[in-house]
Design a protein around this motif. Structure first.
Motif, short mmCIF file in Angstrom:
data_model
loop_
_atom_site.label_atom_id
_atom_site.label_comp_id
_atom_site.label_asym_id
_atom_site.label_seq_id
_atom_site.Cartn_x
_atom_site.Cartn_y
_atom_site.Cartn_z
N TYR A 78 -15.79 6.27 3.55
CA TYR A 78 -14.52 6.94 3.26
C TYR A 78 -14.45 7.55 1.87
O TYR A 78 -13.45 8.20 1.53
CB TYR A 78 -13.37 5.94 3.42
N LEU A 132 -3.43 9.88 5.22
CA LEU A 132 -3.42 10.78 4.06
C LEU A 132 -2.50 11.96 4.28
O LEU A 132 -2.03 12.58 3.32
CB LEU A 132 -4.84 11.26 3.77
N SER A 138 -11.54 3.82 -5.42
CA SER A 138 -11.60 2.45 -4.92
C SER A 138 -12.44 1.61 -5.87
O SER A 138 -13.62 1.36 -5.64
CB SER A 138 -12.19 2.41 -3.50
N LYS A 198 -3.77 5.94 -8.30
CA LYS A 198 -4.00 6.14 -6.87
C LYS A 198 -5.24 5.35 -6.50
O LYS A 198 -6.36 5.75 -6.85
CB LYS A 198 -4.19 7.63 -6.55
N TYR A 210 -3.44 2.93 -1.18
CA TYR A 210 -3.77 3.30 0.20
C TYR A 210 -4.67 2.21 0.79
O TYR A 210 -5.74 1.92 0.25
CB TYR A 210 -4.49 4.65 0.25
N VAL A 211 -4.19 1.61 1.88
CA VAL A 211 -4.90 0.49 2.49
C VAL A 211 -5.54 0.97 3.80
O VAL A 211 -4.85 1.40 4.73
CB VAL A 211 -3.94 -0.68 2.79
N VAL A 212 -6.87 0.90 3.84
CA VAL A 212 -7.63 1.28 5.04
C VAL A 212 -8.00 0.00 5.78
O VAL A 212 -8.83 -0.79 5.32
CB VAL A 212 -8.91 2.05 4.66
N LEU A 265 -11.50 10.20 0.32
CA LEU A 265 -10.56 9.55 -0.60
C LEU A 265 -10.63 10.17 -1.98
O LEU A 265 -9.60 10.45 -2.61
CB LEU A 265 -10.84 8.04 -0.65
N ALA A 289 -7.46 2.89 -3.55
CA ALA A 289 -7.70 2.61 -2.14
C ALA A 289 -8.42 1.28 -2.01
O ALA A 289 -9.31 0.96 -2.80
CB ALA A 289 -8.53 3.72 -1.50
N PHE A 292 -8.09 9.54 -4.77
CA PHE A 292 -8.08 8.08 -4.74
C PHE A 292 -9.41 7.51 -5.24
O PHE A 292 -10.48 8.03 -4.93
CB PHE A 292 -7.83 7.56 -3.32
N VAL A 315 -8.17 7.13 7.80
CA VAL A 315 -7.67 8.03 6.75
C VAL A 315 -6.65 9.03 7.29
O VAL A 315 -6.27 9.97 6.60
CB VAL A 315 -8.83 8.77 6.05
#
Length: 311
Positions: free
Chosen positions: A281, A49, A292, A268, A66-68, A285, A270, A290, A46
């Motif tokens: 996370y 960010l 997910s 937004k 946002y790609v983790v 996030l 993730a 964000f 992260v």
């Protein structure tokens, strides 16, 4: 700072990367962002960010994915050739699914790995972060400078060459501070990080006089700006924390700013490269807006952008 235009490779891969939402829906099985062309930001954790915040300040109407890459966390202690191959693989897959308006590689280690291992793709807008050594030389008055970065960054030929050049004009200590990545992730997850070990390590590298003479610190990892308050206690004389996040956001804005202007709240989202551990996370996030969840993306694409987002 480097801007790389990457080309999605057509060579078939044995094990294509997978992407997941935290609700265990496979991102590979859905239709991405539909007609939306989000800015994709990639990091192994992260830390990226810090770049997202600058992007949102300059381009508030942009949707961001946002790609983790938690399956490969952390990049900083892995061979550069392996990291470069991994990032190219993720890029190929994401370009096929999302068709991003811009691709931001929010990791110094991975960015330098691409530079050093011959990845010179074309026709896609990819922006990468590297430590701003020249900028640090310009702003430092005492010319006593510390570079904090991961081992992969510090040991790279690219950075060694830059540091050697800078040392003709300043005292520059290059410090491989991998432990700061872990401390940053702990802080962002809500834990209280213990800096005693890192502080003792710095004392082994620098005398008290040297440490107190430092007026500029180059933040050579996107995780490190999260720790400025703690680092300020270790380097109390610092006047300049040199962070590439704003510079890269300005570059992305120059490319996409006008086209991504929006009258509605942007999406937004993730996603992760490994299901296990994704919930770790969630706190940070969500705090950064964000979600997910595929149901959230579906709602966003149907006009309910931002609904149900809690911070």
């Amino acid at each position: 700072m480097h801007r790389i235009s990457m080309v999605a490779q057509k060579t078939p891969r044995v094990v294509p990367p997978g992407f997941w939402f935290d609700d265990e829906v496979s991102f590979n099985d859905v239709q991405g962002f539909g007609s939306e062309r989000p800015i994709v930001v990639l990091d192994s954790g992260v830390g990226g960010l810090t770049v997202v915040r600058q992007l949102e300040r300059l381009i508030p109407g942009a949707s961001i994915l946002y790609v983790v890459d938690n399956d490969w966390y952390p990049y900083g202690n892995k061979p550069g050739s392996a990291v470069a191959g991994r990032v190219q693989q993720l890029f190929d897959q994401l370009c096929n699914q999302v068709k991003p308006s811009a691709f931001v590689l929010a990791c110094n280690t991975a960015s330098i790995a691409l530079i050093e291992h011959g990845f010179e793709p074309r026709n896609h807008h990819v922006f990468s972060v590297v430590p701003l050594i020249e900028e640090a030389l310009e702003v430092s008055v005492s010319k006593q400078i510390v570079l904090l970065a991961t081992p992969g960054t510090v040991k790279s030929d690219y950075i060694c060459h830059k540091v050697a050049g800078a040392r003709m004009h300043a005292n520059l200590w290059s410090m491989a501070a991998q432990s700061l990545v872990t401390l940053s992730e702990r802080k962002l997850s809500g834990q209280k990080p213990d800096f005693k070990g890192f502080s003792d390590w710095v004392s082994d590298q620098l005398t008290a006089k040297e440490r107190l003479s430092v007026d500029t610190v180059i933040l050579g990892c996107t995780h490190f700006p999260h720790l400025i308050d703690e680092l300020n206690e270790i380097f109390p004389s610092v006047e300049h924390w040199v962070d590439p996040a704003n510079k890269i956001a300005l570059q992305v804005f120059a490319l996409t700013g006008a086209r991504l202007a929006s009258t509605h709240r942007p999406a937004k989202a993730a996603i992760f490269t490994r299901q296990r551990g994704a919930s770790h996370y969630q706190r940070v996030l969500r705090k950064n807006g964000f979600i997910s969840s595929w149901s959230y993306i579906l709602s966003a694409l149907e006009g309910g952008l931002g609904r149900g987002v809690t911070k």
